[in-house]
Design a protein around this motif. Structure first.
Motif, short mmCIF file in Angstrom:
data_model
loop_
_atom_site.label_atom_id
_atom_site.label_comp_id
_atom_site.label_asym_id
_atom_site.label_seq_id
_atom_site.Cartn_x
_atom_site.Cartn_y
_atom_site.Cartn_z
N UNK A 1 0.83 -1.20 0.00
CA UNK A 1 0.00 0.00 0.00
C UNK A 1 0.87 1.25 0.00
N UNK A 2 0.25 2.34 -0.41
CA UNK A 2 0.89 3.65 -0.38
C UNK A 2 0.40 4.42 0.84
N UNK A 3 1.28 5.22 1.42
CA UNK A 3 0.91 6.16 2.48
C UNK A 3 1.08 7.55 1.90
N UNK A 4 -0.02 8.26 1.74
CA UNK A 4 -0.01 9.55 1.05
C UNK A 4 -0.47 10.65 1.99
N UNK A 5 0.20 11.77 1.95
CA UNK A 5 -0.21 12.93 2.74
C UNK A 5 -1.44 13.55 2.10
N UNK A 6 -2.46 13.81 2.91
CA UNK A 6 -3.69 14.43 2.39
C UNK A 6 -3.41 15.85 1.90
N UNK A 7 -2.50 16.54 2.56
CA UNK A 7 -2.09 17.89 2.16
C UNK A 7 -0.72 17.76 1.50
N UNK A 8 -0.65 18.01 0.21
CA UNK A 8 0.60 17.78 -0.52
C UNK A 8 1.71 18.71 -0.03
N UNK B 1 -1.58 16.35 10.82
CA UNK B 1 -1.17 15.77 9.55
C UNK B 1 -2.07 14.56 9.26
N UNK B 2 -2.64 14.52 8.07
CA UNK B 2 -3.49 13.39 7.68
C UNK B 2 -2.80 12.58 6.60
N UNK B 3 -2.82 11.26 6.77
CA UNK B 3 -2.22 10.34 5.81
C UNK B 3 -3.26 9.29 5.42
N UNK B 4 -3.33 9.00 4.13
CA UNK B 4 -4.23 7.97 3.64
C UNK B 4 -3.43 6.73 3.27
N UNK B 5 -3.91 5.59 3.72
CA UNK B 5 -3.32 4.29 3.37
C UNK B 5 -4.23 3.66 2.33
N UNK B 6 -3.70 3.48 1.12
CA UNK B 6 -4.56 2.98 0.05
C UNK B 6 -3.81 1.97 -0.82
N UNK B 7 -4.60 1.12 -1.43
CA UNK B 7 -4.06 0.08 -2.30
C UNK B 7 -3.20 0.71 -3.41
N UNK B 8 -2.09 0.05 -3.71
CA UNK B 8 -1.25 0.54 -4.79
C UNK B 8 -1.98 0.49 -6.13
N UNK B 9 -1.76 1.45 -7.00
CA UNK B 9 -2.43 1.45 -8.30
C UNK B 9 -2.12 0.17 -9.07
#
Length: 388
Positions: free
Chosen positions: A44-51, A81-89
């Motif tokens: 999975x990717x961990x992405x910052x909600x605020x770039x 800080x908000x981070x989203x954990x989502x399936x890799x593309x």
């Protein structure tokens, strides 16, 4: 139909005095996630909600990695800080899967200066109150114990530890009247207060059990006082865990003119702690309550999006034993409470994890991976979890 919504938003409130390493810790966490160095990031990717926030954290990390530069101190900066954990593309998914697959972590950073200095005026006082109110949605609070200060107070660690815990208790008491409306306790408030040794690389001989023993021996009374103070904020203070869980954290290994960012301790546990620790506590707490309170409903609401990921009938047994009003409240959250992760241990969780991977069930695979990470932390004596 595909409902691509957040399955679970877990918030974590991080408390620590200035210089305790909060910014370095978060920057290392995010930088390692981007480089797929954290456990699970191959899936999975961990992405910052605020770039923009993510870019600043990444810049901090690269400065440490490439130039041995520590991040600039963030005095009185109260940032979430908000981070989203989502399936890799491109990863396969179950067809027509109607389930939310994303997880979100919100990290609340409470400025350390507010433990050591009084607000400079009404505006800062209001900002302090607003900052604290923002973190009330957290189920887990992490108190950082600075490894450098333990070294500085070697042989008299109680001076530092008592001061740290007393300052937190005092700060909470000062905020209490502004946070509680009409002196009414809160159903939602951080109920798991975990003690974390930051800069653990400075104390290589200290495992998590010896860290716990040091705290209990040198500042046991202050820990009890913190538990007492936190209990005054919450409805159903019996559903509370203060100073029962411990973890070692190190953002990197620091050497003269060199920072080894891949040599970290405990950073792989941050997401699993936030996601899974409440799950393991909240249903037993709710079961023990004598009536259907707002607190009980909140506890059920927290775990209901998660238990659907696991295959056990144990929750049905637990629900059958709940008092009438609470069982009614539990049923409000639907059939998802028919399953649970409470008996996830050893080979069972590994089997569920493997089956979830084979079925491309991202949520179950991710959560069972978190559970396995917590178990590994126990085995490596980096994590010590309290028992319900």
């Amino acid at each position: 139909m595909n409902q691509n919504k957040i399955a679970r938003e877990q918030q974590i409130a991080v408390f620590g005095e200035s210089g305790s390493g909060k910014t370095v810790l978060l920057s290392s966490f995010y930088g390692l996630a981007l480089e797929q160095q954290l456990s699970g990031t191959e899936r999975f990717d961990i992405l910052a909600a605020d770039s923009a926030q993510g870019r600043r954290l990444h810049q901090n990390y690269l400065g440490m990695k490439n130039s041995a530069l520590l991040p600039i101190s963030t005095h009185f900066s109260s940032t979430s800080y908000a981070f989203t954990v989502k399936r890799k593309p491109g990863a396969a998914a179950k067809p027509k899967k109607v389930i939310s697959e994303e997880l979100r972590l919100v990290w609340h950073d409470y400025p350390g200066e507010w433990f050591e200095e009084e607000p400079s005026g009404p505006e800062e006082e209001q900002r302090r109150i607003s900052t604290f109110q923002a973190l009330l949605g957290s189920d887990v609070a992490m108190v950082l114990v600075d490894g450098q200060k333990l070294l500085d107070h070697a042989g008299e660690e109680e001076r530092y530890l008592k001061s740290l815990l007393t300052n937190i208790s005092t700060q909470l008491l000062k905020l209490r009247d502004d946070v509680l409306q009409d002196n009414q306790p809160l159903a939602r408030f951080p109920r798991i207060w975990l003690l974390a040794l930051s800069k653990a690389d400075l104390l290589p001989e200290t495992d998590v059990a010896s860290f716990r023993d040091l705290l209990v021996e040198k500042a046991g009374r202050e820990l009890n006082k913190l538990q007492e103070v936190v209990g005054t904020f919450v409805e159903a203070p019996e559903a509370l865990s203060v100073g029962e869980d411990f973890v070692l954290l190190s953002s990197a290994q620091f050497e003269p003119k060199k920072i080894e960012v891949t040599k970290r301790v405990g950073l792989d546990l941050i997401l699993p702690i936030a996601a899974m620790l409440p799950l393991s506590r909240f249903l037993p707490w709710a079961q023990a309550m004598s009536k259907g309170t707002g607190a009980a409903k909140h506890l059920m609401n927290v775990i209901s999006p998660l238990v659907d990921a696991f295959g056990s009938a144990r929750v049905q047994v637990l629900l059958s034993r709940l008092p009438g009003p609470l069982a009614t409240a539990a049923r409000l959250f639907g059939s998802s409470l028919s399953k649970s992760a409470f008996d996830l241990a050893g080979s069972k969780v590994e089997d569920i994890h493997v089956r979830a991977r084979e079925k491309h069930d991202f949520l179950t695979e991710t959560l069972t991976g978190f559970q396995m990470e917590l178990d590994r932390g126990d085995e490596e004596k980096v994590l010590l979890r309290g028992r319900v």
